[in-house]
Design a protein around this motif. Structure first.
Motif, short mmCIF file in Angstrom:
data_model
loop_
_atom_site.label_atom_id
_atom_site.label_comp_id
_atom_site.label_asym_id
_atom_site.label_seq_id
_atom_site.Cartn_x
_atom_site.Cartn_y
_atom_site.Cartn_z
N MET A 218 -7.54 13.21 -4.89
CA MET A 218 -7.05 11.92 -4.37
C MET A 218 -6.87 10.96 -5.54
SD MET A 218 -8.89 9.32 -1.69
CE MET A 218 -8.77 10.46 -0.34
N SER A 219 -5.74 10.25 -5.55
CA SER A 219 -5.47 9.29 -6.60
C SER A 219 -6.23 7.99 -6.32
CB SER A 219 -3.98 9.00 -6.69
OG SER A 219 -3.54 8.32 -5.52
N ALA A 220 -6.30 7.16 -7.35
CA ALA A 220 -6.94 5.85 -7.18
C ALA A 220 -6.21 5.03 -6.13
CB ALA A 220 -6.98 5.13 -8.52
N ARG A 221 -4.88 5.16 -6.12
CA ARG A 221 -4.09 4.40 -5.13
C ARG A 221 -4.45 4.83 -3.71
NH1 ARG A 221 0.64 5.34 -2.31
NH2 ARG A 221 1.96 3.51 -1.93
N ASP A 222 -4.52 6.15 -3.48
CA ASP A 222 -4.87 6.64 -2.14
C ASP A 222 -6.27 6.19 -1.75
OD1 ASP A 222 -2.44 7.89 -1.88
OD2 ASP A 222 -3.18 9.81 -2.69
N ASP A 223 -7.19 6.20 -2.72
CA ASP A 223 -8.56 5.78 -2.43
C ASP A 223 -8.61 4.31 -2.02
OD1 ASP A 223 -11.49 6.02 -2.45
OD2 ASP A 223 -11.37 4.74 -4.22
N ILE A 224 -7.88 3.47 -2.77
CA ILE A 224 -7.88 2.04 -2.47
C ILE A 224 -7.24 1.76 -1.10
CG2 ILE A 224 -6.92 -0.18 -3.16
CD1 ILE A 224 -7.16 0.80 -6.08
N LEU A 225 -6.07 2.37 -0.85
CA LEU A 225 -5.40 2.13 0.43
C LEU A 225 -6.20 2.70 1.59
CD1 LEU A 225 -1.66 2.82 -0.51
CD2 LEU A 225 -2.81 0.62 -0.23
N GLY A 226 -6.88 3.81 1.37
CA GLY A 226 -7.72 4.37 2.41
C GLY A 226 -8.85 3.44 2.78
N ARG A 227 -9.48 2.82 1.77
CA ARG A 227 -10.54 1.87 2.06
C ARG A 227 -10.02 0.63 2.79
NH1 ARG A 227 -13.37 0.64 -3.38
NH2 ARG A 227 -11.54 1.62 -4.32
N VAL A 228 -8.79 0.20 2.42
CA VAL A 228 -8.18 -0.95 3.11
C VAL A 228 -7.93 -0.60 4.59
CG1 VAL A 228 -6.13 -2.40 3.28
CG2 VAL A 228 -7.16 -1.93 1.04
N ARG A 229 -7.36 0.59 4.84
CA ARG A 229 -7.09 0.99 6.22
C ARG A 229 -8.37 1.06 7.04
NH1 ARG A 229 -3.09 4.37 3.82
NH2 ARG A 229 -4.60 6.08 3.67
N ARG A 230 -9.40 1.65 6.44
CA ARG A 230 -10.65 1.73 7.17
C ARG A 230 -11.24 0.36 7.42
NH1 ARG A 230 -11.04 6.17 3.70
NH2 ARG A 230 -12.27 5.00 2.18
N GLY A 231 -11.05 -0.53 6.47
CA GLY A 231 -11.61 -1.87 6.61
C GLY A 231 -10.97 -2.67 7.72
N VAL A 232 -9.70 -2.46 7.97
CA VAL A 232 -9.00 -3.22 9.02
C VAL A 232 -8.82 -2.39 10.29
CG1 VAL A 232 -7.81 -4.70 7.38
CG2 VAL A 232 -6.73 -2.57 8.12
N GLY A 233 -9.42 -1.21 10.33
CA GLY A 233 -9.39 -0.40 11.55
C GLY A 233 -8.07 0.27 11.82
N LYS A 234 -7.27 0.51 10.79
CA LYS A 234 -5.94 1.08 11.02
C LYS A 234 -5.92 2.60 11.03
CE LYS A 234 -2.92 -2.67 9.62
NZ LYS A 234 -1.77 -3.08 8.77
N ASP A 235 -7.08 3.22 10.89
CA ASP A 235 -7.11 4.68 10.98
C ASP A 235 -7.00 5.17 12.42
OD1 ASP A 235 -7.18 5.27 8.32
OD2 ASP A 235 -9.36 5.36 8.17
#
Length: 216
Positions: A1-18
């Motif tokens: 996983m790239s740093a970009r994917d890691d950051i965006l994944g944490r953002v999605r989880r933080g706002v409940g978009k998963d």
């Protein structure tokens, strides 16, 4: 996983978009339970209100008892206005016996040279006197927008009370929106020059409605 994917994944989880399925179900439920806003008080005679509002918008109106009488009504209107007995029509009304009324009607999209377009309509809206037209293979929008004269055949059974009712009917019968939904509110007009209303500035200068069916 790239740093970009890691950051965006944490953002999605933080706002409940998963939870895409849950969010979609919640959105659909919210849209289906939206309260209706205020509506004008109207009598049960939607046809009379529709006709009055349409005439206020500078459309002319004639009523005939059945669809088979529409070609003769179109011929009368064209003759009364000194217009030639030829037109282009949408396929939903193109199969009528136009030749029996000495009319030459071609079923195809309109071009700049066409002077009269004849169309059906999805429904009429009594609140405002407007027509709701849907684009499609059998109902190209050019027929109602390009010619100088637009003649619409309107079944009285398809006149609804409000714009909300028109969209509810569209949802019930079609499910999804077509590429274009056009609302026709009389002849094209503008007041850009000295606030003087001019008809036919960027569309038909004449709109004639033929109401089809027994009036209440």
């Amino acid at each position: 996983m790239s740093a970009r994917d890691d950051i965006l994944g944490r953002v999605r989880r933080g706002v409940g978009k998963d939870d895409f399925v849950g969010r979609r179900e919640a959105a659909v439920a919210a849209m289906q339970t939206l309260p209706r806003g205020p509506r004008p008080a109207m009598s049960a005679d939607l046809v009379s209100r529709f006709q009055g509002k349409a005439e206020y918008l500078s459309s002319s109106v004639e009523a005939v008892p059945a669809l088979a009488a529409a070609p003769a009504a179109v011929a009368r209107y064209l003759a009364a206005n000194g217009l030639p007995g030829e037109a282009v029509a949408t396929a939903d009304v193109g199969g009528l016996a136009w030749a029996d009324s000495a009319l030459r009607v071609a079923v195809r999209p309109a071009v700049d040279a066409d002077k009269t377009g004849i169309s059906g309509c999805f429904c009429g809206i009594a609140e405002t006197g407007m027509l709701m037209l849907l684009s499609g293979p059998d109902s190209p929008a050019t027929v109602s927008l390009l010619p100088e004269t637009h003649i619409a055949l309107v079944a009285v059974s398809r006149i609804v009370a409000t714009m909300e009712d028109a969209y509810a009917l569209l949802k019930a019968e079609r499910g999804t929106l077509p590429r274009a939904v056009n609302f026709i509110s009389g002849p094209s007009r503008t007041g850009d020059i000295e606030q003087t209303i001019v008809l036919g500035a960027h569309g038909p200068c004449r709109v004639h409605l033929i109401l089809i069916g027994e009036l209440l």
